[in-house]
Each structure stands twice: as structure tokens, then as C-alpha cells.
Write an enzyme that holds these catalytic residues in place. Structure first.
Site, PDB file in Angstrom:
ATOM      1  N   ASP A  46       0.884  -1.052  -0.120  1.00 37.51           N
ATOM      2  CA  ASP A  46       0.016  -0.049  -0.109  1.00 37.51           C
ATOM      3  C   ASP A  46       0.925   1.232   0.000  1.00 37.51           C
ATOM      4  O   ASP A  46       1.579   1.497   0.927  1.00 37.51           O
ATOM      5  CB  ASP A  46      -0.796   0.133   1.226  1.00 37.51           C
ATOM      6  CG  ASP A  46      -1.921   1.492   1.247  1.00 37.51           C
ATOM      7  OD1 ASP A  46      -2.905   1.212   0.649  1.00 37.51           O
ATOM      8  OD2 ASP A  46      -1.335   2.339   1.737  1.00 37.51           O
ATOM      9  N   TYR A  51       3.145   9.638  -0.741  1.00 40.10           N
ATOM     10  CA  TYR A  51       4.337   9.061   0.256  1.00 40.10           C
ATOM     11  C   TYR A  51       5.416   9.701  -0.630  1.00 40.10           C
ATOM     12  O   TYR A  51       6.495   9.324   0.072  1.00 40.10           O
ATOM     13  CB  TYR A  51       3.939   7.701   0.451  1.00 40.10           C
ATOM     14  CG  TYR A  51       2.643   7.442   1.000  1.00 40.10           C
ATOM     15  CD1 TYR A  51       1.909   8.358   1.656  1.00 40.10           C
ATOM     16  CD2 TYR A  51       2.271   6.043   1.296  1.00 40.10           C
ATOM     17  CE1 TYR A  51       0.670   8.030   2.260  1.00 40.10           C
ATOM     18  CE2 TYR A  51       1.189   5.544   1.875  1.00 40.10           C
ATOM     19  CZ  TYR A  51       0.383   6.694   2.392  1.00 40.10           C
ATOM     20  OH  TYR A  51      -0.944   6.128   3.010  1.00 40.10           O
ATOM     21  N   LYS A  76      -2.540   5.719  -4.248  1.00 46.98           N
ATOM     22  CA  LYS A  76      -3.706   6.770  -4.092  1.00 46.98           C
ATOM     23  C   LYS A  76      -3.351   7.982  -4.727  1.00 46.98           C
ATOM     24  O   LYS A  76      -2.276   8.385  -4.848  1.00 46.98           O
ATOM     25  CB  LYS A  76      -3.884   6.822  -2.500  1.00 46.98           C
ATOM     26  CG  LYS A  76      -3.888   5.649  -1.753  1.00 46.98           C
ATOM     27  CD  LYS A  76      -4.006   5.774  -0.349  1.00 46.98           C
ATOM     28  CE  LYS A  76      -3.677   4.673   0.652  1.00 46.98           C
ATOM     29  NZ  LYS A  76      -2.250   4.578   0.785  1.00 46.98           N
ATOM     30  N   HIS A 109      -7.348   9.482  -2.207  1.00 44.84           N
ATOM     31  CA  HIS A 109      -6.466   9.455  -0.987  1.00 44.84           C
ATOM     32  C   HIS A 109      -7.520  10.247   0.151  1.00 44.84           C
ATOM     33  O   HIS A 109      -7.890   9.718   1.226  1.00 44.84           O
ATOM     34  CB  HIS A 109      -5.295  10.010  -1.002  1.00 44.84           C
ATOM     35  CG  HIS A 109      -4.494   9.647  -0.015  1.00 44.84           C
ATOM     36  ND1 HIS A 109      -3.271   9.847  -0.190  1.00 44.84           N
ATOM     37  CD2 HIS A 109      -4.561   9.361   1.225  1.00 44.84           C
ATOM     38  CE1 HIS A 109      -2.535   9.348   1.067  1.00 44.84           C
ATOM     39  NE2 HIS A 109      -3.379   9.085   1.672  1.00 44.84           N
ATOM     40  N   LEU A 191      -2.123  -0.148  13.869  1.00 41.55           N
ATOM     41  CA  LEU A 191      -1.456  -0.229  15.016  1.00 41.55           C
ATOM     42  C   LEU A 191      -1.472   1.046  15.772  1.00 41.55           C
ATOM     43  O   LEU A 191      -0.849   1.647  16.871  1.00 41.55           O
ATOM     44  CB  LEU A 191       0.214  -0.634  14.959  1.00 41.55           C
ATOM     45  CG  LEU A 191       0.408  -2.115  14.239  1.00 41.55           C
ATOM     46  CD1 LEU A 191       1.794  -2.132  14.239  1.00 41.55           C
ATOM     47  CD2 LEU A 191      -0.407  -3.115  15.126  1.00 41.55           C
ATOM     48  N   SER A 232       6.163  -1.283   9.073  1.00 41.14           N
ATOM     49  CA  SER A 232       7.401  -0.911   9.761  1.00 41.14           C
ATOM     50  C   SER A 232       8.722  -1.035   8.803  1.00 41.14           C
ATOM     51  O   SER A 232       8.478  -1.483   7.841  1.00 41.14           O
ATOM     52  CB  SER A 232       7.621  -2.503  10.767  1.00 41.14           C
ATOM     53  OG  SER A 232       8.758  -2.291  11.312  1.00 41.14           O
ATOM     54  N   ARG A 237      10.166  -6.895  12.853  1.00 45.60           N
ATOM     55  CA  ARG A 237       8.841  -6.322  13.068  1.00 45.60           C
ATOM     56  C   ARG A 237       8.030  -6.700  11.761  1.00 45.60           C
ATOM     57  O   ARG A 237       6.709  -7.155  11.951  1.00 45.60           O
ATOM     58  CB  ARG A 237       8.580  -4.977  13.420  1.00 45.60           C
ATOM     59  CG  ARG A 237       9.517  -4.839  14.716  1.00 45.60           C
ATOM     60  CD  ARG A 237       9.444  -3.099  14.862  1.00 45.60           C
ATOM     61  NE  ARG A 237       9.999  -2.974  16.195  1.00 45.60           N
ATOM     62  CZ  ARG A 237      10.002  -1.595  16.657  1.00 45.60           C
ATOM     63  NH1 ARG A 237       9.822  -0.617  15.707  1.00 45.60           N
ATOM     64  NH2 ARG A 237      10.470  -1.255  17.719  1.00 45.60           N
TER      65      ARG A 237
HETATM   66  P1  NDP Z   1       0.973   1.426  11.678  1.00 47.89           P
HETATM   67  O1  NDP Z   1      -0.468   1.484  12.693  1.00 47.89           O
HETATM   68  O2  NDP Z   1       1.186   0.335  10.870  1.00 47.89           O
HETATM   69  O3  NDP Z   1       2.038   1.723  12.813  1.00 47.89           O
HETATM   70  C1  NDP Z   1       3.322   1.644  12.426  1.00 47.89           C
HETATM   71  C2  NDP Z   1       4.405   2.004  13.669  1.00 47.89           C
HETATM   72  O4  NDP Z   1       4.443   1.108  14.556  1.00 47.89           O
HETATM   73  C3  NDP Z   1       5.923   2.306  13.400  1.00 47.89           C
HETATM   74  O5  NDP Z   1       5.968   3.533  14.314  1.00 47.89           O
HETATM   75  C4  NDP Z   1       6.468   1.360  13.483  1.00 47.89           C
HETATM   76  O6  NDP Z   1       7.671   1.606  13.734  1.00 47.89           O
HETATM   77  C5  NDP Z   1       5.448   0.692  14.589  1.00 47.89           C
HETATM   78  N1  NDP Z   1       5.533  -1.056  14.582  1.00 47.89           N
HETATM   79  C6  NDP Z   1       5.062  -1.792  13.623  1.00 47.89           C
HETATM   80  N2  NDP Z   1       5.020  -3.128  14.022  1.00 47.89           N
HETATM   81  C7  NDP Z   1       5.565  -3.114  15.057  1.00 47.89           C
HETATM   82  C8  NDP Z   1       6.014  -4.082  15.843  1.00 47.89           C
HETATM   83  N3  NDP Z   1       5.858  -5.433  15.446  1.00 47.89           N
HETATM   84  N4  NDP Z   1       6.618  -3.807  17.116  1.00 47.89           N
HETATM   85  C9  NDP Z   1       6.770  -2.591  17.653  1.00 47.89           C
HETATM   86  N5  NDP Z   1       6.537  -1.547  16.741  1.00 47.89           N
HETATM   87  C10 NDP Z   1       5.916  -1.819  15.408  1.00 47.89           C
HETATM   88  O7  NDP Z   1       1.054   2.870  11.133  1.00 47.89           O
HETATM   89  P2  NDP Z   1       0.627   3.880   9.797  1.00 47.89           P
HETATM   90  O8  NDP Z   1      -0.013   4.833  10.134  1.00 47.89           O
HETATM   91  O9  NDP Z   1       2.199   3.758   9.173  1.00 47.89           O
HETATM   92  O10 NDP Z   1      -0.417   2.889   9.028  1.00 47.89           O
HETATM   93  C11 NDP Z   1      -0.014   1.806   8.326  1.00 47.89           C
HETATM   94  C12 NDP Z   1      -0.193   2.169   6.738  1.00 47.89           C
HETATM   95  O11 NDP Z   1      -1.652   2.585   6.496  1.00 47.89           O
HETATM   96  C13 NDP Z   1       0.608   3.133   6.309  1.00 47.89           C
HETATM   97  O12 NDP Z   1       1.930   2.978   6.037  1.00 47.89           O
HETATM   98  C14 NDP Z   1      -0.184   3.577   4.869  1.00 47.89           C
HETATM   99  O13 NDP Z   1       0.210   2.652   4.060  1.00 47.89           O
HETATM  100  C15 NDP Z   1      -1.513   3.522   5.325  1.00 47.89           C
HETATM  101  N6  NDP Z   1      -2.139   4.748   5.769  1.00 47.89           N
HETATM  102  C16 NDP Z   1      -2.889   5.362   4.922  1.00 47.89           C
HETATM  103  C17 NDP Z   1      -3.583   6.496   5.491  1.00 47.89           C
HETATM  104  C18 NDP Z   1      -4.670   7.234   4.499  1.00 47.89           C
HETATM  105  O14 NDP Z   1      -5.008   8.551   4.530  1.00 47.89           O
HETATM  106  N7  NDP Z   1      -5.092   6.433   3.451  1.00 47.89           N
HETATM  107  C19 NDP Z   1      -3.134   7.341   6.383  1.00 47.89           C
HETATM  108  C20 NDP Z   1      -2.175   6.703   7.275  1.00 47.89           C
HETATM  109  C21 NDP Z   1      -1.749   5.541   7.133  1.00 47.89           C
HETATM  110  P3  NDP Z   1       8.936   1.136  12.915  1.00 47.89           P
HETATM  111  O15 NDP Z   1       8.546   1.335  11.488  1.00 47.89           O
HETATM  112  O16 NDP Z   1      10.086   1.896  13.536  1.00 47.89           O
HETATM  113  O17 NDP Z   1       9.179  -0.593  12.987  1.00 47.89           O
END
Ligand code: NDP
Length: 279
Positions: A46, A51, A76, A109, A191, A232, A237
Site C-alpha cells: 500500500d 508518500y 492513491k 486518498h 497499530l 514497519s 517487525r
Molecule cells: P501503523 O499503525 O502500521 O504503525 C506503524 C508504527 O508502529 C511504526 O512506528 C512502526 O515502527 C511501529 N511498529 C510496527 N510494527 C511493530 C512491531 N511489530 N513492534 C513494534 N513496533 C511496531 O502505522 P501507519 O500509520 O504507518 O499505518 C499503516 C499504513 O496505513 C501506512 O503505512 C499507509 O500505507 C496506510 N495509511 C493510510 C492513510 C490514508 O490516509 N489512507 C493514512 C495513514 C496510513 P517502525 O517502522 O520503526 O518499526
């Protein structure tokens, strides 16, 4: 490698229930992150024009050694390209950056209410789908009123609405609407962008199952038929977040997580009613 369920869409296609998100992953880090995700077994990626990492994602796809038909690539449309011709042009740019000749899914988006051109953008997506350049079309951050409008104007339903959804922001009030119209919910920030990972209740449930907090949250979402796209940039992770198909939560676990909903304060991202940035 986990066997990821496929969720049927209202256009006859299907989407993997779990995928990999790359918001806030810089272009040069997107390639190794997506490569690690594909190695771990993710097939849905995604990204978004906003981005600024479609080229990095494209490099990972090109080097993955996986058949194109095994992958499900979503991008998007950016907010500043809602006019019909601009949307088509922006889509062409996405394909070029990703190095692809079609997308599995393309979403609007944000509705950008002040601009009020999302119905034009939807017409462009419908045309691109009819031309076979996008397999499935959907929306993101749309309220039911926005969806009603594009359906009234075009007769075409989105297959998906991608929305912020996690234990602290469960979107209970709009679930019925989407079920009634057979529009699947895809959880972004599953998350809570990390904000839900220090929750004590979920930590207790994680300890009980010998799993991580992130795995418990994703399992709770999958159990509701929701599509999830955790992000991540850490390889361990990335692998951990897909290892969620070999254990179950019980009713008590689910009830405890259901009780964490906080519609007033739980949202971490922008609100569709007021997000008008023209990126
Ligand atoms: P998430 O809810 O997926 O959380 C990501 C965060 O959690 C990062 O800080 C990551 O850190 C941490 N993390 C992930 N896995 C673990 C783990 N197993 N243990 C500990 N920490 C963890 O966040 P996003 O907001 O990025 O949402 C996911 C996706 O949703 C986005 O990447 C995007 O593709 C989509 N999205 C779409 C939007 C829209 O408007 N349509 C808006 C926001 C997101 P680290 O990377 O350092 O591991």
C-alpha cells in the site's frame, strides 16, 4: 510462509487480508522495506502518490522475482489532482514510477471537501478501470455522505474505504453502512501509528498468548473481517506482523479490546471533514 486469506470485493475481485503499508518510509528505504515484506510473504503493498516513495516501491517489485499476478499493488490519488484530466495524468505518473502497466487498486486518498472535486476524480478512476488499467477502484477517508454522492453521480460503488481503524478508534458508527453496501473496510494505521502498542490491556493479552502486542491487535482486526496494512521499517517487525495466522483470541480477549474504543480521543490522524491540504 503464512497463507493470507483473500477477501472478496464487490466487483468480483479479491484482496489479501493483510498487506504492507509504506507511509512515512522515504523512497530510498522503501525498496529494502518492501523487499523484506515480500520475502516474509506479504503480497499486498500500500503506497500513495503523496508518500513520494512509488519509485522505491517499484524497484522492490522489479527485483522481487515474484510474478506480477502474485502481487496486489495499491496506490492513491493525490489531493491536488482531483480534476478528471489531472487525475488521469497523475495515475499515468504513478504507473511510470512503479514501473507497472496496471494497478490492482487505486484509491482517492481524501475527499478534500473544500475543493469539492472528488466526484470528478471518481469519474476518472471509473474510466481507468473500464480501460483495464486499474483492476479495482476505491476510496480512502470518505464519509458515507461522500460515498453516497459518487455512487449517485456514477452508479459505481467503491470496493473499499481505507480508514483509520484500531482498538482506540474502532469506527463502530460507520460499520453498518459499509456492510449494507458491501464496501470492505481497510484499516490504515492498524497499530494506531504505534500509539496503541503501549496499551496495558493488550500487553496482558499478549503475555497470555505468548505473542507481541502488535500481533494481538492485528489478530483482533482480522477476526472482524477487516483488511490490515501495518507498516514497519524493521525486518524482524515486518516478519512478526505477518505471523498472525497460527493463533486465536478468545471471546474475553476480544471483549476487552472492544472496550478500548475511544471515539472522542482515539484518532491519531487527520479528519476527513477538515483535511484540505493539496499535496
Ligand atoms: P501503523 O499503525 O502500521 O504503525 C506503524 C508504527 O508502529 C511504526 O512506528 C512502526 O515502527 C511501529 N511498529 C510496527 N510494527 C511493530 C512491531 N511489530 N513492534 C513494534 N513496533 C511496531 O502505522 P501507519 O500509520 O504507518 O499505518 C499503516 C499504513 O496505513 C501506512 O503505512 C499507509 O500505507 C496506510 N495509511 C493510510 C492513510 C490514508 O490516509 N489512507 C493514512 C495513514 C496510513 P517502525 O517502522 O520503526 O518499526
Amino acid at each position: 510462509m503464512p497463507n493470507i486469506p483473500q477477501i472478496p470485493l464487490n466487483d468480483g475481485k479479491a484482496i489479501p487480508q493483510l498487506g504492507f503499508g509504506v507511509w512515512q518510509v522515504p523512497d530510498d528505504e522503501a525498496q529494502p522495506a518492501v523487499a523484506a515484506a515480500i520475502r516474509s510473504g506479504y503480497r499486498l503493498i500500500d503506497t500513495a502518490q503523496g508518500y513520494d516513495n512509488e519509485e522505491g516501491v517499484g524497484r522492490a517489485i522489479a527485483e522481487a522475482g515474484i510474478g506480477r499476478d502474485q502481487l496486489f499493488i495499491t496506490s492513491k490519488l493525490r489531493n491536488g489532482a482531483h480534476e478528471y484530466d489531472a487525475a488521469r495524468k497523475a495515475f499515468d505518473e504513478s504507473l511510470k514510477k512503479l514501473g507497472l502497466d496496471y494497478l490492482d487498486m487505486f484509491l482517492i486518498h481524501w475527499p478534500v471537501p473544500d475543493q469539492d472535486k472528488f466526484a470528478d476524480a471518481w469519474r476518472a478512476l471509473v474510466a481507468l478501470r473500464n480501460e483495464g488499467r486499474i483492476r479495482s477502484i476505491g476510496v480512502s477517508n470518505f464519509l458515507p455522505s461522500h460515498i453516497d454522492r459518487i455512487v449517485a453521480e456514477t452508479g459505481v460503488k467503491p470496493v473499499i474505504n481505507q480508514l483509520e481503524l484500531h482498538p482506540q478508534y474502532q469506527q463502530r458508527d460507520i460499520r453498518d453502512y459499509h456492510a449494507r453496501h458491501d464496501i470492505k473496510l481497510e484499516c490504515y494505521s492498524p497499530l494506531g501509528s504505534g500509539a496503541v502498542l503501549d496499551n496495558d490491556t493488550i500487553a496482558e493479552i499478549a503475555e497470555k498468548h505468548g505473542r507481541s502486542v502488535s500481533q494481538i491487535i492485528l489478530r483482533w482486526e482480522l477476526d472482524q473481517g477487516l483488511i490490515v496494512i501495518p507498516k514497519s521499517t524493521h525486518e524482524e517487525r515486518i516478519a512478526e506482523n505477518i505471523e498472525v495466522f497460527d493463533f486465536s483470541l478468545d471471546d474475553e480477549d476480544r471483549r476487552r479490546i472492544d472496550a478500548l474504543d475511544d471515539p472522542e480521543n482515539g484518532k491519531t490522524g487527520s479528519f476527513p471533514e477538515t483535511m484540505n491540504d493539496l499535496f
